[in-house]
Design a protein around this motif. Structure first.
Motif, PDB file in Angstrom:
ATOM      1  N   ARG A  76     -57.164 -59.370  66.525  1.00  0.00           N
ATOM      2  CA  ARG A  76     -57.004 -59.419  67.727  1.00  0.00           C
ATOM      3  C   ARG A  76     -58.000 -58.328  68.514  1.00  0.00           C
ATOM      4  O   ARG A  76     -58.622 -57.617  67.917  1.00  0.00           O
ATOM      5  CB  ARG A  76     -55.807 -58.992  68.293  1.00  0.00           C
ATOM      6  N   ILE A  77     -57.949 -58.539  69.887  1.00  0.00           N
ATOM      7  CA  ILE A  77     -58.736 -57.632  70.821  1.00  0.00           C
ATOM      8  C   ILE A  77     -58.058 -56.449  70.394  1.00  0.00           C
ATOM      9  O   ILE A  77     -56.985 -55.880  70.602  1.00  0.00           O
ATOM     10  CB  ILE A  77     -58.815 -58.047  72.016  1.00  0.00           C
ATOM     11  N   SER A  78     -59.262 -55.315  70.614  1.00  0.00           N
ATOM     12  CA  SER A  78     -58.900 -53.896  70.155  1.00  0.00           C
ATOM     13  C   SER A  78     -59.795 -53.074  70.962  1.00  0.00           C
ATOM     14  O   SER A  78     -60.734 -53.295  71.047  1.00  0.00           O
ATOM     15  CB  SER A  78     -58.804 -53.404  68.824  1.00  0.00           C
ATOM     16  N   PHE A  79     -58.602 -51.916  71.738  1.00  0.00           N
ATOM     17  CA  PHE A  79     -59.469 -51.004  72.374  1.00  0.00           C
ATOM     18  C   PHE A  79     -58.440 -49.888  72.688  1.00  0.00           C
ATOM     19  O   PHE A  79     -57.144 -50.119  72.383  1.00  0.00           O
ATOM     20  CB  PHE A  79     -59.817 -51.543  73.955  1.00  0.00           C
ATOM     21  N   SER A  80     -58.814 -48.772  73.068  1.00  0.00           N
ATOM     22  CA  SER A  80     -57.938 -47.573  73.251  1.00  0.00           C
ATOM     23  C   SER A  80     -57.927 -47.111  74.831  1.00  0.00           C
ATOM     24  O   SER A  80     -59.134 -46.949  75.520  1.00  0.00           O
ATOM     25  CB  SER A  80     -58.396 -46.469  72.532  1.00  0.00           C
ATOM     26  N   GLN A 100     -54.516 -56.700  74.544  1.00  0.00           N
ATOM     27  CA  GLN A 100     -54.635 -56.608  72.908  1.00  0.00           C
ATOM     28  C   GLN A 100     -53.899 -57.326  72.014  1.00  0.00           C
ATOM     29  O   GLN A 100     -53.991 -57.294  70.709  1.00  0.00           O
ATOM     30  CB  GLN A 100     -54.391 -55.037  72.350  1.00  0.00           C
ATOM     31  N   GLY A 154     -51.942 -53.188  77.740  1.00  0.00           N
ATOM     32  CA  GLY A 154     -51.418 -53.562  76.411  1.00  0.00           C
ATOM     33  C   GLY A 154     -51.322 -55.086  76.054  1.00  0.00           C
ATOM     34  O   GLY A 154     -51.550 -55.405  74.761  1.00  0.00           O
TER      35      GLY A 154
END
Length: 761
Positions: free
Chosen positions: A231-235, A349, A346
């Motif tokens: 899946r899409i991931s980032f912080s 993601q 959120g």
């Protein structure tokens, strides 16, 4: 003729009464339409921005930053009130290459620098110059981008990783299919299926944007059945994704070329999109201001760590269809993107990469349009389209576009330099050969000209049809030299000019006229038949007018008959004209010409003085009126007089005792027009109006005559009842030969017909 002294600042709608100006639209006045439209555009832009960011190899939030900046900055500063800006699929390939070569932060600097270039272009008023790109190259570029996106995202949809180039992705595709990750592929294909079938669903369902519905539905399904897919991931939030740009460590030449590439492609795509939006929404874009708005958005987006911004036709079309009225909609859509990215990051993601890949597959496929291929084939640009597309896919976007533009320029040069020269053998031995020459005739075409001309046998008559838009001295010399050689063999050579050039003999500067009566007479004309089956010779002086007519017919058969045939095929079995046109027999009056009418439009009745009889004294006129009104049910009857009318001259001469003796029949015929002279002398209102406009006494009489013939129509036993019931309308016209203008004649005056009157009516 005197011209009116009225000011040119007359309102466009002259029928509207004067009154207070309409108030200028305000933010609140359009908010009722712009607010819901902005929400629709936001729902479309959200998944597209995420997908484009993923395909570009950029941080996912960079797409949302660009969407927010494009909406707020470009929306407020741009010159297209209804265009929506944001990250676009057209730059996906370019950005992906820049990220691989320079890294993300340097790519942001390149984006900001490209924005500065766009600002300079807008301030320098080069907006329209940016549109000077062959449309076929732009369409091929978009198709090439579409193919590149498809090849790239197929690997993501199958659960693998995309390679750096389209060729590598193509060669690695069999291995990716062999090692497919089933859940990932099924999710991506589900998105494709939803998007392809969305247009067939009920209208109530289609109010939800298809991309949003597909992404949300399949993402929810993936959480339930495939929790392990990538899946899409980032912080962090969108504010945490803000990254300041950095300058490249070296290779400044490549970086500068990248800046120019991004600036040009973004500008062309934005301006073309703005022009398309104008056609959909009726707005009018200020192209220079639009460049300023796009440049400002790219400067801000690059400085904040966003993708390049362009005008996007998908979002813009959605904006227009949703009922947006002003730029407020585009600005609000940017605000909604910013708010969602800050509060609900959120949720993003949860989206699988294969879901975005399925979305991008459909976007890429829409960039490849079969209609563009058909158009390029019809216009002779298929080679340019094919080469540009292949080069964009096989090399890169910049090189492909440059090669496409160069090839398009060479094709234009080839068409300009290559005249069309053909020799046509006759169907019978007694007929002449035809040589047709068209296009730009320069010395480049001399080898072809000589080859074609010398293919014509000696001692054979020839008609040369010259339809040139340019003719230089060398070409003229060669054609004249061959003409003399052919005539020396005993043949005739007739030169017919139909183009925009003025062909002249290179030695004595004698022009060759288009009028067949002014052609130099050829030595023999045995191929022109006479009326009794014999032939026409030069010494048959009494037959030269007939010969002129036959030359005209011959030209008609060769040049125009095949074009007229489709217009008259439906008229083979009958006619259905809408107007009876009563005109004078004067040869200078051409009813079809002055009314822009074609075959079957006018039923024309011509007589001396364009008169109408209502006393039964002329059966031909009465029968024509009856046939028109009762037999053909025409909608209108037009009486058309003209300036310097010979019949009106005879009426004046007759009244003043100086009429020439033209026989009893002519004198009887003029009885129908003599009342017009009496009305002229009694200061008829039409005569007074014509005199005020500066028309001569003779032309005043012609106009009065038209007005009286209109009155006769009202009293006629056939046309009178039809006019009274509204079945038929009657109109009077006056054709001013010296100015080639038409004047409207009413029973009480005249009215100048300006070019826009019919449109306003």
């Amino acid at each position: 003729m005197p011209q009116s002294n009225e000011s040119a600042t007359v309102p466009a709608d002259s029928h509207s009464p004067p009154g207070p100006k309409s108030p200028k639209p305000t933010f609140l006045s359009n908010l009722g339409a712009d607010l819901p439209a902005s929400l629709v555009v936001f729902l479309v832009a959200l998944p597209l921005s995420l997908g484009i960011a993923a395909a570009s190899g950029a941080p996912v939030m960079a797409g949302l930053i660009a969407a927010a900046v494009g909406g707020i900055v470009a929306g407020s500063l741009g010159g297209s009130p209804l265009q929506v800006s944001g990250p676009a699929a057209g730059l996906t390939v370019v950005v992906a290459g820049l990220v691989d070569e320079f890294g993300w932060q340097v790519t942001c600097a390149i984006t900001a620098a490209a924005g500065v270039v766009q600002l300079l272009m807008g301030v320098s008023r080069l907006g329209r110059a940016a549109l000077a790109v062959s449309p076929v190259v732009v369409k091929a570029m978009l198709a090439g981008i579409g193919i590149t996106i498809i090849l790239q995202q197929l690997h993501v949809l199958l659960g693998g990783q995309a390679a750096g180039s389209a060729i590598e992705n193509l060669t690695a595709l069999p291995a990716a299919i062999t090692n497919v990750e089933l859940h990932s592929a099924l999710l991506g294909l589900a998105v494709v299926a939803i998007l392809l079938t969305w247009k067939f669903l009920p209208a109530a369902v289609r109010k939800i944007p298809g991309p949003l519905a597909a992404v949300v539905a399949v993402t929810a399904l993936s959480v339930a059945v495939a929790p392990s897919v990538e899946r899409i991931s980032f912080s962090g939030s969108i504010f945490d994704a803000i990254a300041l740009p950095s300058l490249p460590d070296g290779n400044w030449r490549a970086a500068a070329m990248a800046v120019i590439t991004v600036a040009l492609i973004a500008s062309i795509e934005s301006l073309l999109s703005a022009v398309a939006v104008d056609k959909m929404g009726g707005s009018r874009t200020n192209l220079n201001r639009e460049l300023v708005g796009q440049g400002s958005a790219n400067v801000v987006s690059g400085m904040l760590g966003g993708l390049p911004v362009t005008g996007v036709i998908v979002r813009s079309a959605t904006n227009v269809e949703a009922g947006a009225k002003s730029r407020t909609s585009a600005m609000l859509h940017g605000v909604w993107v910013l708010v969602f990215s800050a509060l609900f990051a959120g949720l993003i993601q949860l989206i699988p990469l294969s879901v975005l890949a399925g979305l991008l597959l459909v976007i890429g496929a829409k960039l490849i349009k079969v209609a563009d291929i058909r158009t390029s084939l019809r216009t002779g640009d298929l080679l340019v389209y094919s080469v540009t597309l292949v080069c964009v896919v096989a090399l890169n976007l910049l090189e492909g576009v440059i090669i496409g533009l160069a090839l398009a320029a060479l094709c234009v040069l080839w068409r300009v330099l290559r005249a069309q020269i053909q020799a046509h053998a006759p169907s019978a031995e007694a007929l002449p050969w035809r040589v047709t020459i068209a296009g730009s005739c320069s010395f480049f075409a001399l080898p072809r000209l000589n080859r074609v001309l010398h293919s014509v046998p000696e001692r054979r008559d020839v008609v040369v049809e010259l339809n040139a838009d340019y003719l230089d001295h060398a070409f003229r010399e060669a054609l004249v030299a061959w003409q003399k050689q052919q005539r020396n063999t005993g043949a005739s050579v007739v030169l017919e000019e139909h183009g925009t050039t003025a062909f002249s003999d290179a030695e004595d500067n004698t022009p060759q006229r288009q009028d067949p009566r002014e052609f130099p007479l050829p030595p023999r004309t045995s191929w022109l038949p006479s009326g009794d089956g014999s032939t026409l010779d030069d010494d048959d002086d009494g037959r030269l007018p007939l010969r002129s007519i036959l030359l005209g017919i011959d030209k008609y058969h060769r040049r125009h008959a095949d074009k007229v045939r489709p217009l008259v095929q439906d008229l083979t079995e009958g006619q259905n004209p809408d107007t009876l046109f009563v005109a004078c027999v004067d040869s200078r009056v051409n009813p079809n010409l002055i009314t822009s009418s074609g075959p079957g439009d006018l039923l024309t009745l011509r007589n001396i003085g364009n008169v109408v009889c209502n006393d039964g004294s002329d059966a031909s006129i009465d029968s024509a009126l009856s046939f028109a009104v009762k037999g053909l049910s025409v909608d209108s009857i037009v009486i058309c007089g003209h300036s310097n009318c010979g019949a009106m001259k005879a009426v004046i001469a007759d009244a003043e005792g100086a009429a020439p003796d033209m026989g009893a029949g002519f004198d009887t015929w003029l009885e129908h027009a003599r009342p017009s002279y009496a009305s002229l002398m009694a200061e008829h209102p039409v005569a007074l109006a014509a005199a005020a406009e500066g028309y001569s006494r003779l032309d005043q009489l012609s106009m009065v005559n038209v007005a009286l013939q209109l009155r006769k129509l009202e009293d006629h036993p056939v046309t009178g009842p039809a006019l009274a019931s509204g079945q038929v309308q009657a109109t009077g016209l006056f054709y001013d030969i010296c100015t080639a203008r038409v004047v409207l004649v009413t029973p009480v005056g005249i009215e100048q017909l300006d070019p826009g009157m019919a449109v306003r009516a």
